[in-house]
Motif scaffolding. Sequence first.
Motif, short mmCIF file in Angstrom:
data_model
loop_
_atom_site.label_atom_id
_atom_site.label_comp_id
_atom_site.label_asym_id
_atom_site.label_seq_id
_atom_site.Cartn_x
_atom_site.Cartn_y
_atom_site.Cartn_z
N PRO A 42 13.35 2.44 -26.05
CA PRO A 42 12.30 3.38 -25.68
C PRO A 42 10.95 2.75 -26.01
O PRO A 42 10.91 1.71 -26.66
N PRO A 43 9.84 3.34 -25.57
CA PRO A 43 8.55 2.73 -25.88
C PRO A 43 8.28 2.72 -27.38
O PRO A 43 8.90 3.47 -28.13
N PHE A 44 7.37 1.86 -27.78
CA PHE A 44 6.86 1.74 -29.16
C PHE A 44 7.80 0.97 -30.10
O PHE A 44 7.54 0.90 -31.29
N LEU A 45 8.91 0.42 -29.59
CA LEU A 45 9.76 -0.41 -30.43
C LEU A 45 9.68 -1.86 -29.95
O LEU A 45 9.59 -2.12 -28.76
N ASN A 87 22.46 2.26 -22.34
CA ASN A 87 21.75 1.85 -21.13
C ASN A 87 20.31 1.43 -21.39
O ASN A 87 19.58 2.13 -22.07
N PRO A 88 19.94 0.28 -20.84
CA PRO A 88 18.58 -0.18 -21.04
C PRO A 88 17.58 0.70 -20.29
O PRO A 88 17.86 1.17 -19.18
N CYS A 89 16.45 0.92 -20.90
CA CYS A 89 15.40 1.73 -20.29
C CYS A 89 14.84 1.01 -19.06
O CYS A 89 14.71 -0.21 -19.06
N ASN A 90 14.59 1.77 -18.01
CA ASN A 90 13.85 1.20 -16.88
C ASN A 90 12.60 2.05 -16.65
O ASN A 90 12.50 3.16 -17.14
N VAL A 91 11.64 1.47 -15.93
CA VAL A 91 10.33 2.12 -15.79
C VAL A 91 10.34 3.01 -14.57
O VAL A 91 10.34 2.53 -13.43
N GLN A 92 10.36 4.32 -14.78
CA GLN A 92 10.40 5.28 -13.67
C GLN A 92 9.01 5.86 -13.44
O GLN A 92 8.21 5.96 -14.37
N GLN A 93 8.77 6.24 -12.18
CA GLN A 93 7.46 6.83 -11.83
C GLN A 93 7.24 8.15 -12.57
O GLN A 93 8.19 8.84 -12.90
N TYR A 94 6.01 8.52 -12.77
CA TYR A 94 5.62 9.78 -13.40
C TYR A 94 6.14 9.93 -14.82
O TYR A 94 6.64 10.98 -15.21
N LEU A 121 2.42 3.19 -19.88
CA LEU A 121 2.36 2.08 -20.84
C LEU A 121 2.62 0.74 -20.13
O LEU A 121 1.94 -0.25 -20.38
N PHE A 122 3.61 0.75 -19.25
CA PHE A 122 3.97 -0.46 -18.49
C PHE A 122 2.76 -0.96 -17.70
O PHE A 122 2.42 -2.15 -17.73
N ARG A 123 2.08 -0.04 -17.03
CA ARG A 123 0.93 -0.45 -16.22
C ARG A 123 -0.22 -0.95 -17.07
O ARG A 123 -1.02 -1.76 -16.63
N ALA A 124 -0.26 -0.50 -18.32
CA ALA A 124 -1.33 -0.97 -19.22
C ALA A 124 -0.90 -2.20 -20.01
O ALA A 124 -1.61 -2.63 -20.92
N GLY A 125 0.26 -2.77 -19.67
CA GLY A 125 0.73 -3.97 -20.38
C GLY A 125 1.30 -3.66 -21.76
O GLY A 125 1.43 -4.55 -22.59
N GLY A 126 1.69 -2.41 -21.99
CA GLY A 126 2.18 -2.02 -23.31
C GLY A 126 3.68 -1.79 -23.37
O GLY A 126 4.18 -1.27 -24.37
N VAL A 180 11.42 -14.07 -29.03
CA VAL A 180 10.94 -12.69 -28.92
C VAL A 180 11.58 -11.83 -30.01
O VAL A 180 10.91 -11.05 -30.70
N ILE A 181 12.88 -11.99 -30.19
CA ILE A 181 13.58 -11.21 -31.22
C ILE A 181 12.99 -11.49 -32.61
O ILE A 181 12.78 -10.58 -33.42
N GLU A 182 12.67 -12.74 -32.85
CA GLU A 182 12.14 -13.08 -34.18
C GLU A 182 10.69 -12.67 -34.38
O GLU A 182 10.30 -12.21 -35.44
N GLU A 183 9.89 -12.82 -33.33
CA GLU A 183 8.44 -12.71 -33.53
C GLU A 183 7.80 -11.41 -33.03
O GLU A 183 6.72 -11.06 -33.49
N GLU A 184 8.41 -10.75 -32.06
CA GLU A 184 7.72 -9.59 -31.47
C GLU A 184 7.61 -8.45 -32.47
O GLU A 184 8.58 -8.15 -33.17
N THR A 185 6.44 -7.83 -32.52
CA THR A 185 6.28 -6.67 -33.39
C THR A 185 6.02 -5.44 -32.53
O THR A 185 5.79 -5.55 -31.33
N SER A 186 6.02 -4.26 -33.15
CA SER A 186 5.90 -3.02 -32.39
C SER A 186 4.58 -2.96 -31.63
O SER A 186 3.61 -3.60 -31.99
N TYR A 187 4.59 -2.15 -30.59
CA TYR A 187 3.43 -1.96 -29.73
C TYR A 187 2.21 -1.61 -30.56
O TYR A 187 2.24 -0.75 -31.43
N ALA A 188 1.10 -2.31 -30.30
CA ALA A 188 -0.18 -2.05 -30.93
C ALA A 188 -0.23 -2.44 -32.40
O ALA A 188 -1.15 -2.04 -33.11
#
Length: 358
Positions: A220-223, A251-258, A264-269, A345-353
Amino acid sequence: MSKPSPDVYEEGRGMDAHNSVMREIRGLKEKHYDPHEPTRVWLDEDNTPGGVYDSLTIILNTGGCRWARAGGCTMCGYVAESVEGGSVAHDALMDQIEVCLEHEADNADEPADLIKIYTSGSFLDEREVGAETRQAIAETFGDRERIVVESLPDFVDHEKITDFTDHGLDVDIAVGLETATDRVRHDCVNKYFDFADFEDACETAQDAGAGIKAYLLMKPPFLSESEARDDMVDSVQRCAAVDGCHTVSMNPCNVQQYTMVNELFRAGGYRPPWLWSVADVLERTADVDAIVVSDPVGHGSDRGPHNCGECDDRVQKAIKDFDLRQDPSVFEQVSCDCERTWELVIEEETSYAMSLTR
Ligand code: SF4
Ligand SMILES: [Zn+2]
């Protein structure tokens, strides 16, 4: 049990704030749908506790989830597919079933043993599907082997289940739990219920002779990627340990309209999860006492779970093989240079923002 309510958190904060943003986003939708046509119908095959069955999957258009109307979940675009006005009459719902039966008759050699009914909400919520319709659908499919119906935990109760078991059907309730971690479910998914409610629903289903299929949402977002991966490993293990939960669909999240995820996806987040993460979770949880499957919808696209573009189809195929055979060695047969990027990515990525500096 908790009830779907927009008042779960303080006004203007937390869940209330999530909901108001999502009502605004969903207000942008313009499409309108015919209440006599199902949202979607397709034929497939599925791994069940009774073996691999040919399946007929039906997405009924019922007017939509009542939680979605309050605001709803951050990744869920289904409500944008629902009928205006919030309810669909018995006759129209039965017309939708008729369309699905015609689709099956035209495209399958024989009737499927497994029927799966989803509603973009809760099939067992009587505001979406009344008792009369539920019983008529149970009768229509009474000669099949097994039926899966989707529901939030609140609406799982004994009599609704026995409408189906009375016809001799094996019954599974598909519950969109999303994660076993309450904090992630509340704050990242914006879903209102707790893991304890899921456990209660499993007990109710089991007492009525049904099983539970838990649906989990990877990333989900923010992770970050690793937080999402770890949350799924833990969630698969916790679900499989609950009596009555015989299948976990991760199931992996996919980016749905509305949806908020789309904003967040459109803002690069937001980036949907890597398919390597999906494979990793399936490998790490292969020893649990439940069937674990995954259906990476939209795989290989920017809006769906993806790797580098070169290996997506091969990894997807390995995941589908795993779904049917439950053998983690299928993942030894796929590799790609992008695995090293994923590991980084697994090692270095941190949460959104999260700040890059102290
Ligand atoms: S994910 Fe389920 S509960 Fe959440 S808004 Fe969508 S249909 Fe409703
Ligand atoms: Zn690759």
